[in-house]
Design an enzyme around this catalytic site. Structure first.
Site, mmCIF file in Angstrom:
data_model
loop_
_atom_site.group_PDB
_atom_site.id
_atom_site.type_symbol
_atom_site.label_atom_id
_atom_site.label_comp_id
_atom_site.label_asym_id
_atom_site.label_seq_id
_atom_site.Cartn_x
_atom_site.Cartn_y
_atom_site.Cartn_z
ATOM 1 N N ARG A 242 0.907 -1.354 0.134
ATOM 2 C CA ARG A 242 0.167 0.371 -0.078
ATOM 3 C C ARG A 242 0.926 1.147 0.161
ATOM 4 O O ARG A 242 1.564 1.156 0.840
ATOM 5 C CB ARG A 242 -1.316 0.305 1.277
ATOM 6 N N GLU A 271 -3.336 8.031 -4.480
ATOM 7 C CA GLU A 271 -3.502 7.169 -5.815
ATOM 8 C C GLU A 271 -4.458 7.540 -6.893
ATOM 9 O O GLU A 271 -5.597 8.071 -5.535
ATOM 10 C CB GLU A 271 -3.568 5.547 -5.610
ATOM 11 N N HIS A 289 -1.410 0.430 -10.534
ATOM 12 C CA HIS A 289 -1.711 -0.982 -9.516
ATOM 13 C C HIS A 289 -2.229 -1.548 -9.952
ATOM 14 O O HIS A 289 -3.438 -2.240 -9.603
ATOM 15 C CB HIS A 289 -2.913 0.087 -8.040
HETATM 16 C C1 DGY Z 1 -5.756 -5.483 -3.136
HETATM 17 O O1 DGY Z 1 -6.577 -6.629 -3.524
HETATM 18 O O2 DGY Z 1 -5.651 -5.217 -1.821
HETATM 19 C C2 DGY Z 1 -5.465 -5.461 -4.213
HETATM 20 O O3 DGY Z 1 -4.518 -3.917 -3.925
HETATM 21 C C3 DGY Z 1 -6.143 -4.883 -5.036
HETATM 22 O O4 DGY Z 1 -5.689 -5.527 -6.000
#
Ligand code: DGY
Length: 323
Positions: A242, A271, A289
């Site tokens: 993240r 983001e 992402h």
């Molecule tokens: C998640 O699954 O948390 C990812 O970041 C989205 O693909």
């Protein structure tokens, strides 16, 4: 009996949407534009289930309303730091996520980031596309070797373990990790990994540091100026977890001052905005992402939400209940 009313906040692969449509009374967000606070609140008031994803901020403000009809948030994604779990609990909502099905896919992407930054792949591609390549020469775009180097993992959950497996058995990398909740010894031993007592221990020894901790208050700016200064000057930072796990301004400064050699990022603070400073640096890899972005995985994630909702509306415990 009427089918439960379900709203899906972003478009999913067609097969997964169709499975949902066969079983539930589904509303799709046809335009695929992120829903506003007011739209999310309407969804909570008018549907039995809301299926949000990482781009939806289901925060305390969104959840601070009367007359909620929804009983479950079937999150599409493994991470759930975009949902205020306490506020959801207060509203009596069950929350589920989609673990396991995206483990290898996301670990593959973390390896992609590692390769791209070590071997200057993004930079090399731009070089060719810009018609700047004048031909082979011994000193042209020399990168950093991967085989035999040390990979330091911050967090040792499923995705980190999958990355450790690929890196150790595929590329002969030494694996170090720190996790406040480490996996059992036999799992660690099977990966040939070494547990470190602190993040700093990992940072000081690794040639590549890859982040695999969940987002949220506890890990906010975990990688800050002081910790970046602990990394080897020739080391690279990889983030597929993240964005706000890294203090982005501190990272920019560390890159500008050559405190570290480079960074490869799939996720960002705020983001989809990416700071201009990062866009201008060649020793940075920037992906949008893409961790779980394969058709197979995105389909499997949709089916995992489907399974959770089916169980819930059949009066059973959903397999992936978070609260
Ligand atoms: C998640 O699954 O948390 C990812 O970041 C989205 O693909």
């Amino acid at each position: 009996m009427a089918k439960p009313k379900v709203i899906i906040t972003r478009r999913w692969p067609q097969g997964a949407e169709q499975a949902m449509q066969k079983h539930f009374d589904v509303t799709l967000n046809e335009d695929d534009v992120p829903m506003t606070t007011a739209q999310l609140q309407d969804a909570l008031r008018n549907y039995d289930a809301v299926c949000p994803t990482v781009s939806d901020k289901v925060n305390a403000e969104v959840l601070d309303i009367n007359g909620i009809q929804a009983k479950i948030l079937g999150n599409y994604g493994v991470g759930f730091n975009h949902i205020d779990l306490d506020a959801a609990k207060k509203q009596g909502l069950v929350v589920t996520n989609t673990p396991e099905v995206l483990t290898d896919c996301t670990a593959d992407l973390a390896m992609t980031l590692l390769f791209m930054i070590a071997r200057r792949a993004g930079e090399g591609e731009r070089h060719v596309r810009n018609r700047e390549w004048t031909g082979w020469r011994p000193t042209h775009m020399m990168g950093t070797s991967i085989t035999g180097k040390t990979l330091g993992l911050v967090g040792m959950g499923r995705i980190a373990r999958a990355m450790a497996h690929k890196a150790h058995f595929g590329f002969g990398m030494q694996i170090l990790f720190h996790d406040p909740y480490p996996p059992p010894k036999e799992v660690v031993d099977a990966l040939g990994a070494k547990q470190c007592d602190s993040i700093e221990d990992v940072l000081r020894q690794a040639d590549f540091v890859s982040l695999h901790c969940p987002g949220g208050k506890e890990t906010y700016h975990l990688i800050n100026e002081e910790r970046l200064a602990q990394m080897k000057p020739g080391a690279f930072l990889v983030n597929s977890a993240r964005g706000d796990v890294i203090d982005q301004q501190a990272l920019i400064a560390a890159l500008q001052n050559s405190t570290i050699a480079g960074a490869a990022l799939d996720v960002y603070e705020g983001e989809p905005n990416v700071p201009a400073e990062l866009l201008g640096m060649d020793n940075v890899v920037l992906l949008p992402h893409l961790g779980s972005a394969t058709l197979e995985t995105r389909m499997a994630m949709g089916m995992r939400v489907f399974d959770n909702l089916v169980a819930f509306f059949d009066g059973k415990e959903p397999g992936d209940r978070v609260v």
